[in-house]
Design an enzyme around this catalytic site. Structure first.
Site, short mmCIF file in Angstrom:
data_model
loop_
_atom_site.label_atom_id
_atom_site.label_comp_id
_atom_site.label_asym_id
_atom_site.label_seq_id
_atom_site.Cartn_x
_atom_site.Cartn_y
_atom_site.Cartn_z
N PRO A 108 57.12 0.71 49.36
CG PRO A 108 57.27 -0.28 51.45
CD PRO A 108 57.09 1.04 50.78
CD GLU A 109 55.63 -0.05 43.19
OE1 GLU A 109 55.11 -0.75 42.30
OE2 GLU A 109 56.39 0.90 42.94
NE ARG A 135 37.10 2.84 34.81
CZ ARG A 135 36.27 3.54 35.58
NH1 ARG A 135 36.43 4.83 35.69
NH2 ARG A 135 35.31 2.95 36.25
NE ARG A 176 58.94 11.16 53.89
CZ ARG A 176 58.74 11.54 52.64
NH1 ARG A 176 59.33 10.89 51.66
NH2 ARG A 176 57.97 12.56 52.38
#
Ligand SMILES: [Zn+2]
Length: 286
Positions: A2-3, A153, A110
């Site tokens: 799930p995001e 970055r 899980r």
């Protein structure tokens, strides 16, 4: 996993059902869920307290209860919260009963999902700020903020997007979809993006997250809504999990690469690889 859109979908469904209700019982059948905290400590802190607000930050679901006591839930890979699940719901790890007799089951085959506790607003803020960067649907997420986060970055932009300490809530699905919409190759060093690309990426991140929420999230693997129904955003994926299909913009074949250690889907005509990129394609289905 799930995001942000999947967690937000659950939050929106549950908020009207749980806000204002008092937690009558909490039963933790798998103590690993709240390790190192003892389940009894969670029960003591939460049972008898009213849920003031069901909130979200990044992929965390925040049960803000009375007296600034907050239960911080993360669903991780396969966790889901079901409202009034069957008595013998499979893989149930936690059962929360409300004072109106309704119940929430946290089911998690899980068992990577977690429950943590913050007592006091400062403790909650410390917990979140140590783990999460800017909230992509909030007012602080601007192109300028993205530019400052990216500046200097060398990390590939996909890895940057997946790093929850930079932008919170974006995972593998929504990163691929946002990069495709912004026409940026996932292996491009983020600090090398031009201002127009950063603006496009900013808009694309917001657009895909909002489209995901509008569709009720994506259903791959085990994600389910609080009522057990599935989301539909997977039907709107433009590149994610579409290896071998035609790119919706140019018709070239969508390919699968590895970026940030994750299976990554890209149209290398619309998303030009950065100069000198060593691109490893992934053959195994995933
Ligand atoms: Zn294309």
């Amino acid at each position: 996993m799930p995001e942000l859109p999947e967690v937000e979908t659950i939050r929106r469904q549950l908020a009207p059902l749980v806000e204002g209700r008092t937690l009558a019982e909490l039963h933790v059948s798998d103590p690993r869920w709240c390790m190192p905290l003892d389940p009894g400590a969670l029960v003591d802190a939460l049972v008898g307290r009213r849920v003031v607000q069901l909130d979200r930050r990044g992929k965390y679901l925040l049960w803000r209860a009375q007296d600034d006591v907050t239960l911080i839930m993360h669903l991780r890979m396969t966790g889901t919260l079901l409202y009034d699940a069957a008595l013998e719901a499979p893989y149930r790890r936690v059962l929360m009963t409300l004072d109106d007799g309704h119940a929430l089951s946290f089911c998690d085959p899980r068992r990577f999902g977690t429950g943590e506790l913050a007592v006091g607003e400062a403790a909650l803020e410390a917990f979140l700020s140590a783990r999460l960067g800017v909230e992509p649907l909030g007012p602080d997420f601007t192109t300028e903020r993205l530019r400052l986060l990216a500046r200097g970055r060398r990390a590939p932009v996909k890895a940057f997007l997946l790093d929850q300490r930079r932008v919170a809530g974006v995972g593998n699905i929504y990163a691929d979809e946002a990069l495709f919409r912004a026409r940026i190759h996932p292996l491009t060093p983020v600090g090398r993006l031009r201002r127009a690309q950063l603006a496009a990426l900013h808009d694309a991140v917001r657009d895909v997250l909002e489209a995901g929420i509008d569709a009720g999230g994506s259903t791959i693997d085990d994600f389910r809504h609080a009522d057990g129904v599935s989301g539909a955003f997977q039907d709107e994926f433009l590149v994610h999990r579409r290896r071998g299909e035609g790119c919706p913009l140019c018709g070239e074949e969508v390919v699968k690469l590895v970026a940030a250690g994750r299976g990554t889907y890209v149209c290398q005509t619309c998303q030009r690889p950065p100069r000198g990129a060593r691109i490893r394609s992934r053959r195994a289905a995933m």
